[in-house]
Design a protein around this motif. Structure first.
Motif, short mmCIF file in Angstrom:
data_model
loop_
_atom_site.label_atom_id
_atom_site.label_comp_id
_atom_site.label_asym_id
_atom_site.label_seq_id
_atom_site.Cartn_x
_atom_site.Cartn_y
_atom_site.Cartn_z
N THR A 114 0.83 -1.21 0.00
CA THR A 114 0.00 0.00 0.00
C THR A 114 0.86 1.26 0.00
N THR A 115 0.23 2.37 -0.33
CA THR A 115 0.86 3.68 -0.22
C THR A 115 0.02 4.52 0.72
N SER A 116 0.67 5.22 1.64
CA SER A 116 -0.13 6.02 2.58
C SER A 116 -0.14 7.48 2.15
N PRO A 152 2.94 -2.23 -6.42
CA PRO A 152 2.86 -0.99 -5.65
C PRO A 152 1.53 -0.30 -5.88
N HIS A 153 0.97 0.26 -4.83
CA HIS A 153 -0.25 1.07 -4.98
C HIS A 153 0.16 2.49 -5.34
N VAL A 154 -0.39 2.98 -6.42
CA VAL A 154 -0.06 4.32 -6.90
C VAL A 154 -1.29 5.20 -6.67
N LEU A 208 -5.08 3.98 -7.82
CA LEU A 208 -6.10 4.37 -6.83
C LEU A 208 -6.15 5.87 -6.66
N ARG A 209 -7.31 6.35 -6.29
CA ARG A 209 -7.41 7.79 -6.02
C ARG A 209 -6.77 8.14 -4.68
N GLY A 210 -6.97 7.28 -3.66
CA GLY A 210 -6.57 7.63 -2.30
C GLY A 210 -7.73 8.30 -1.59
N ASP A 211 -7.68 8.25 -0.28
CA ASP A 211 -8.75 8.88 0.51
C ASP A 211 -8.41 10.34 0.78
N ALA A 212 -9.35 11.02 1.39
CA ALA A 212 -9.08 12.39 1.84
C ALA A 212 -8.00 12.33 2.91
N TYR A 216 -9.42 11.72 -10.20
CA TYR A 216 -10.02 10.39 -10.12
C TYR A 216 -9.02 9.33 -10.59
N ALA A 217 -9.24 8.13 -10.08
CA ALA A 217 -8.35 7.02 -10.46
C ALA A 217 -8.37 6.79 -11.97
N SER A 218 -9.51 7.08 -12.62
CA SER A 218 -9.59 6.86 -14.07
C SER A 218 -8.52 7.69 -14.81
N GLY A 228 -12.67 -1.88 -6.69
CA GLY A 228 -14.12 -2.02 -6.87
C GLY A 228 -14.77 -2.21 -5.51
N TYR A 229 -16.03 -1.84 -5.42
CA TYR A 229 -16.70 -1.79 -4.11
C TYR A 229 -18.02 -2.54 -4.12
N PRO A 230 -18.04 -3.79 -3.63
CA PRO A 230 -19.29 -4.57 -3.62
C PRO A 230 -20.41 -3.86 -2.87
N LYS A 257 -20.58 -0.49 -2.70
CA LYS A 257 -20.41 0.82 -3.31
C LYS A 257 -19.41 1.68 -2.54
N HIS A 258 -18.74 2.56 -3.28
CA HIS A 258 -17.82 3.50 -2.64
C HIS A 258 -18.62 4.50 -1.83
N MET A 259 -18.06 4.93 -0.71
CA MET A 259 -18.80 5.77 0.23
C MET A 259 -19.33 7.07 -0.39
N SER A 304 -24.19 3.77 -10.20
CA SER A 304 -23.33 4.86 -10.70
C SER A 304 -21.87 4.56 -10.38
N ASP A 305 -21.61 3.89 -9.25
CA ASP A 305 -20.24 3.52 -8.92
C ASP A 305 -19.70 2.51 -9.95
N LEU A 306 -20.58 1.58 -10.35
CA LEU A 306 -20.18 0.59 -11.35
C LEU A 306 -19.89 1.25 -12.71
N GLU A 310 -15.68 2.97 -16.55
CA GLU A 310 -14.81 3.98 -17.18
C GLU A 310 -13.34 3.61 -17.00
N LYS A 311 -13.00 3.14 -15.77
CA LYS A 311 -11.60 2.76 -15.52
C LYS A 311 -11.21 1.58 -16.42
N VAL A 312 -12.16 0.66 -16.59
CA VAL A 312 -11.88 -0.52 -17.43
C VAL A 312 -11.72 -0.09 -18.89
P1 FAD Z 1 -12.12 6.44 -7.92
O1 FAD Z 1 -12.24 5.30 -8.84
O2 FAD Z 1 -11.56 7.71 -8.45
O3 FAD Z 1 -13.57 6.71 -7.30
C1 FAD Z 1 -13.71 7.58 -6.18
C2 FAD Z 1 -15.16 8.07 -6.13
O4 FAD Z 1 -15.41 8.99 -7.20
C3 FAD Z 1 -16.21 6.98 -6.29
O5 FAD Z 1 -17.31 7.31 -5.48
C4 FAD Z 1 -16.58 7.03 -7.75
O6 FAD Z 1 -17.89 6.54 -7.98
C5 FAD Z 1 -16.47 8.52 -8.03
N1 FAD Z 1 -16.07 8.88 -9.39
C6 FAD Z 1 -15.14 8.29 -10.16
N2 FAD Z 1 -14.99 8.96 -11.31
C7 FAD Z 1 -15.84 10.01 -11.26
C8 FAD Z 1 -16.15 11.09 -12.16
N3 FAD Z 1 -15.54 11.21 -13.34
N4 FAD Z 1 -17.07 12.00 -11.74
C9 FAD Z 1 -17.68 11.90 -10.56
N5 FAD Z 1 -17.46 10.88 -9.68
C10 FAD Z 1 -16.52 9.97 -10.03
N6 FAD Z 1 -6.00 4.04 -0.25
C11 FAD Z 1 -4.77 4.49 0.02
O7 FAD Z 1 -4.62 5.65 0.45
N7 FAD Z 1 -3.66 3.71 -0.17
C12 FAD Z 1 -3.75 2.44 -0.64
O8 FAD Z 1 -2.73 1.77 -0.82
C13 FAD Z 1 -5.06 1.92 -0.95
N8 FAD Z 1 -5.22 0.67 -1.41
C14 FAD Z 1 -6.48 0.22 -1.73
C15 FAD Z 1 -6.64 -1.07 -2.27
C16 FAD Z 1 -7.90 -1.56 -2.60
C17 FAD Z 1 -8.06 -2.94 -3.19
C18 FAD Z 1 -9.05 -0.74 -2.36
C19 FAD Z 1 -10.43 -1.26 -2.67
C20 FAD Z 1 -8.90 0.53 -1.83
C21 FAD Z 1 -7.63 1.03 -1.51
N9 FAD Z 1 -7.43 2.31 -0.99
C22 FAD Z 1 -6.17 2.77 -0.71
C23 FAD Z 1 -8.59 3.17 -0.71
C24 FAD Z 1 -8.97 4.06 -1.91
O9 FAD Z 1 -7.95 4.97 -2.18
C25 FAD Z 1 -10.26 4.80 -1.51
O10 FAD Z 1 -11.32 3.89 -1.40
C26 FAD Z 1 -10.62 6.02 -2.33
O11 FAD Z 1 -11.61 6.76 -1.60
C27 FAD Z 1 -11.21 5.73 -3.70
O12 FAD Z 1 -10.28 5.23 -4.54
P2 FAD Z 1 -10.66 4.71 -6.02
O13 FAD Z 1 -9.41 4.39 -6.69
O14 FAD Z 1 -11.73 3.71 -5.93
O15 FAD Z 1 -11.26 6.09 -6.62
#
Ligand code: FAD
Length: 317
Positions: A50-52, A93-95, A123-127, A143-145, A178-180, A182-184, A191-193, A198-200
């Motif tokens: 993971t990456t923090s 590595p998580h990017v 990954l996008r990463g959390d706040a 966004y991760a995309s 992916g979030y079974p 849904k993402h928070m 919409s999460d799917l 889009e990422k796919v």
């Molecule tokens: P995204 O795919 O960007 O999605 C984030 C949110 O934005 C979702 O609600 C999505 O529906 C929405 N969204 C996406 N695209 C758009 C758009 N164009 N317009 C509007 N809304 C949009 N976090 C860390 O900090 N370090 C880690 O190493 C790490 N590892 C992880 C490993 C796994 C397997 C998982 C499931 C999560 C991990 N996380 C990690 C947590 C992750 O970073 C968070 O869950 C983060 O909040 C979302 O990341 P994501 O890549 O899913 O984001």
């Protein structure tokens, strides 16, 4: 070797893999090895690191607090390289988008390529801890995309500021989250799917899910993803509950539901040793059912401890 090639090579057999967290800076990497060693007998083809996110720390300077931005658990790429070297296993590595400019991401990917790292998890990463919502880093991705696109661009020789014609192009295999349940932040699972799709479409090669404790949610998620045209491997990520506090912490941090039977079983425990046993047993049942359903990989969130993952793997692999 790419994660997707490991899956192809396994010809339908479920593989074992796990995720580790870098140590707090200043701590020895040996502790990490001590937790990896007991899991190597299950032959993980890849290990995620993971990456923090960076965070603020306050340093007392003669009574005045100095606010500094720092990363408490750096070293993701170094750890990936050292594990790859020590155990001869692929590392992922998580990017993250958060905390990195696009240039920094590019340099990181160039380093990955030099190190022979074939897979990255985008990954996008959390706040940040102090923030309520994720805010993109200036010069970084939202966004991760967008990150998936940058990685795919590099796979084609398209760097940020020039196109490089080379016969040494990177060829990263890209994992996404992916979030079974849904993402928070997503308004609905559908919409999460769509965002996952889009990422796919931008080039993600496989999905690893957020942890879940109810397999039916995973099966429903996979079905919905397939109906939406997401046809890449979907790897379930799971974790054994280890302490009573997880009953509050996991739903709060990861927005996942814990089935009532599991809550009751954990509640009935008098010690965390008993909780650990309940968590392992639940995880064994989950793993067996997922394996029976033919998942490509069972991916375990080790959270730095391996004894309970080993107890699960012994019964499943
Ligand atoms: P995204 O795919 O960007 O999605 C984030 C949110 O934005 C979702 O609600 C999505 O529906 C929405 N969204 C996406 N695209 C758009 C758009 N164009 N317009 C509007 N809304 C949009 N976090 C860390 O900090 N370090 C880690 O190493 C790490 N590892 C992880 C490993 C796994 C397997 C998982 C499931 C999560 C991990 N996380 C990690 C947590 C992750 O970073 C968070 O869950 C983060 O909040 C979302 O990341 P994501 O890549 O899913 O984001």
């Amino acid at each position: 070797m790419k994660v997707t090639d490991h899956i192809k090579k396994a010809k339908g057999k479920t593989l074992f893999s796990f995720e580790i967290i870098p140590p707090v800076k200043g701590k020895s990497i040996q502790e990490l090895y001590n937790n990896i060693d007991p899991l190597m007998e299950f032959k993980p083809p890849f290990i995620d690191v993971t990456t923090s996110r960076e965070e603020y720390v306050y340093i007392d300077r003669d009574g005045l607090l100095d606010k500094k931005l720092t990363r408490m658990r750096p070293g993701t790429l170094g750890i990936c390289a050292s594990i790859k070297h020590k155990y001869d296993v692929d590392t992922v590595p998580h990017v993250l988008c958060g905390g990195f400019t696009k240039e920094e991401t590019e340099y990181l990917l160039v380093d990955c390529h030099y190190l022979g790292i074939d897979n990255v998890m985008a990954l996008r990463g959390d706040a940040m801890k102090e923030e309520k919502y994720f805010a993109p880093t200036r010069g970084g991705h939202q966004y991760a995309s967008e990150l998936v696109k940058q990685i795919q661009d590099i796979n084609c020789g398209n760097y940020l500021h020039e196109v490089i014609e080379t016969d040494n192009c990177a060829n990263f295999c890209i994992g996404v989250a992916g979030y079974p349940e849904k993402h928070m932040e997503a308004p609905s699972l559908k919409s999460d799917l769509k965002r996952l799709k889009e990422k796919v479409d931008l080039g993600a090669d496989y999905v690893v899910t957020q942890m879940f404790f109810d397999n039916q949610k995973f099966f429903a998620f996979v079905k919905a993803a397939r109906e939406m045209g997401i046809n890449i491997p979907i790897i379930p990520g799971i974790k054994p509950i280890a302490v009573k506090r997880h009953l509050q912490l996991l739903p709060q941090v990861f927005r996942v539901d814990i089935p009532q039977d599991l809550v009751d079983a954990v509640d009935a425990c008098k010690t965390n040793k008993e909780v650990r046993k309940v968590g392992v047993e639940w995880c064994i049942q989950q793993s067996k059912e997922l394996k029976e359903a033919g998942v490509p990989v069972l991916h375990y969130y080790s959270m730095g401890k391996s004894d309970n993952i080993k107890a699960v793997a012994k019964e499943v692999f």
